[in-house]
Design a protein around this motif. Structure first.
Motif, short mmCIF file in Angstrom:
data_model
loop_
_atom_site.label_atom_id
_atom_site.label_comp_id
_atom_site.label_asym_id
_atom_site.label_seq_id
_atom_site.Cartn_x
_atom_site.Cartn_y
_atom_site.Cartn_z
N PRO A 104 -19.09 -6.55 2.22
CA PRO A 104 -19.85 -6.51 3.47
C PRO A 104 -20.02 -7.88 4.14
N GLY A 105 -20.01 -7.85 5.45
CA GLY A 105 -20.31 -9.04 6.23
C GLY A 105 -19.23 -10.10 6.22
N VAL A 106 -19.53 -11.19 6.89
CA VAL A 106 -18.59 -12.30 6.98
C VAL A 106 -18.37 -12.92 5.60
N GLY A 107 -19.45 -13.09 4.84
CA GLY A 107 -19.32 -13.64 3.49
C GLY A 107 -18.44 -12.76 2.63
N GLY A 108 -18.58 -11.44 2.77
CA GLY A 108 -17.75 -10.51 2.02
C GLY A 108 -16.29 -10.61 2.41
N ALA A 109 -16.03 -10.78 3.70
CA ALA A 109 -14.64 -10.91 4.16
C ALA A 109 -13.99 -12.17 3.59
N ILE A 110 -14.75 -13.25 3.55
CA ILE A 110 -14.23 -14.49 2.97
C ILE A 110 -13.97 -14.31 1.48
N TYR A 111 -14.93 -13.70 0.80
CA TYR A 111 -14.80 -13.45 -0.63
C TYR A 111 -13.58 -12.56 -0.92
N GLN A 112 -13.38 -11.54 -0.11
CA GLN A 112 -12.22 -10.65 -0.28
C GLN A 112 -10.92 -11.42 -0.13
N ALA A 113 -10.87 -12.31 0.86
CA ALA A 113 -9.66 -13.11 1.05
C ALA A 113 -9.40 -14.00 -0.16
N LEU A 114 -10.46 -14.56 -0.72
CA LEU A 114 -10.31 -15.44 -1.88
C LEU A 114 -9.89 -14.69 -3.14
N VAL A 115 -10.48 -13.51 -3.36
CA VAL A 115 -10.23 -12.78 -4.60
C VAL A 115 -9.02 -11.85 -4.50
N ILE A 116 -8.97 -11.05 -3.47
CA ILE A 116 -7.91 -10.06 -3.33
C ILE A 116 -6.71 -10.65 -2.58
N GLY A 117 -6.98 -11.24 -1.44
CA GLY A 117 -5.90 -11.77 -0.60
C GLY A 117 -5.08 -12.86 -1.26
N SER A 118 -5.70 -13.63 -2.13
CA SER A 118 -5.00 -14.72 -2.82
C SER A 118 -4.07 -14.22 -3.91
N GLY A 119 -4.23 -12.97 -4.33
CA GLY A 119 -3.45 -12.43 -5.44
C GLY A 119 -4.08 -12.69 -6.80
N GLY A 120 -5.22 -13.37 -6.80
CA GLY A 120 -5.91 -13.67 -8.06
C GLY A 120 -6.34 -12.43 -8.82
N HIS A 121 -6.87 -11.46 -8.10
CA HIS A 121 -7.31 -10.21 -8.74
C HIS A 121 -6.14 -9.53 -9.44
N LYS A 122 -5.02 -9.44 -8.74
CA LYS A 122 -3.83 -8.79 -9.30
C LYS A 122 -3.37 -9.50 -10.58
N LEU A 123 -3.36 -10.82 -10.57
CA LEU A 123 -2.95 -11.57 -11.76
C LEU A 123 -3.88 -11.31 -12.94
N VAL A 124 -5.18 -11.29 -12.69
CA VAL A 124 -6.15 -11.08 -13.77
C VAL A 124 -6.01 -9.67 -14.35
N VAL A 125 -5.89 -8.67 -13.50
CA VAL A 125 -5.78 -7.29 -13.99
C VAL A 125 -4.48 -7.09 -14.76
N ARG A 126 -3.39 -7.60 -14.24
CA ARG A 126 -2.11 -7.45 -14.95
C ARG A 126 -2.13 -8.18 -16.29
N ARG A 127 -2.75 -9.34 -16.34
CA ARG A 127 -2.88 -10.08 -17.60
C ARG A 127 -3.72 -9.27 -18.60
N MET A 128 -4.78 -8.65 -18.11
CA MET A 128 -5.61 -7.82 -18.98
C MET A 128 -4.82 -6.65 -19.53
N LEU A 129 -4.00 -6.01 -18.72
CA LEU A 129 -3.18 -4.89 -19.20
C LEU A 129 -2.15 -5.36 -20.22
N ARG A 130 -1.57 -6.55 -20.02
CA ARG A 130 -0.65 -7.10 -21.02
C ARG A 130 -1.36 -7.35 -22.35
N ARG A 131 -2.56 -7.89 -22.29
CA ARG A 131 -3.32 -8.15 -23.52
C ARG A 131 -3.66 -6.84 -24.25
N ILE A 132 -3.98 -5.80 -23.49
CA ILE A 132 -4.27 -4.50 -24.11
C ILE A 132 -3.02 -3.95 -24.78
#
Length: 136
Positions: A104-132
């Motif tokens: 939500p909001g402008v802060g949320g949009a910035i946070y989304q860009a940092l976490v999702i838009g940067s590809g960081g989320h994808k890297l963390v989730v894929r690493r977690m699946l590899r560890r499992i």
């Protein structure tokens, strides 16, 4: 109850469906029970207690050995991360990690860009699946 006819619907975090973000899957060379144990070992601080999930999350729902749902939130986001395990033959499992979130909001949009838009989320989730998969 309302006038003795129906239950009052209480709106909760668990009942709301957050917007879809992504889904990642991995084939694991282990049956569902072994994969479930590996999931708990990787995700939980104490695999014997599924409520010991990482900070920022709370246990939302559990259906061993099929589904583990985590939920969390802060001022910039509300989110869920759900792991689903499906048999893929007698000795193989497919594990999926599904993410839903709102920002939500402008802060949320910035946070989304940092976490999702940067590809960081994808890297963390894929690493977690590899560890499992490796722990199975």
């Amino acid at each position: 109850m309302l006038a003795g006819r129906c239950h009052v619907l209480v709106r909760s975090f668990h009942m709301e469906r957050l917007p879809y973000i992504d889904e990642h899957a991995r084939s694991v060379d282990a049956n569902r029970d072994r994969t479930w144990k590996a999931l708990l070992k990787v995700v939980c601080k104490n695999p014997a207690d599924p409520a010991t999930v990482p900070s920022g999350f709370a246990l939302d729902a559990i259906d061993p050995p099929h589904r583990l749902a985590l939920a969390g939130g802060h001022r910039f986001s509300r989110y869920t991360l759900t792991f689903e395990l499906d048999d893929d033959g007698p000795r193989h499992t497919v594990i999926r990690a599904k993410t839903r979130a709102e920002f939500p909001g402008v802060g949320g949009a910035i946070y989304q860009a940092l976490v999702i838009g940067s590809g960081g989320h994808k890297l963390v989730v894929r690493r977690m699946l590899r560890r499992i998969a490796a722990a199975s």
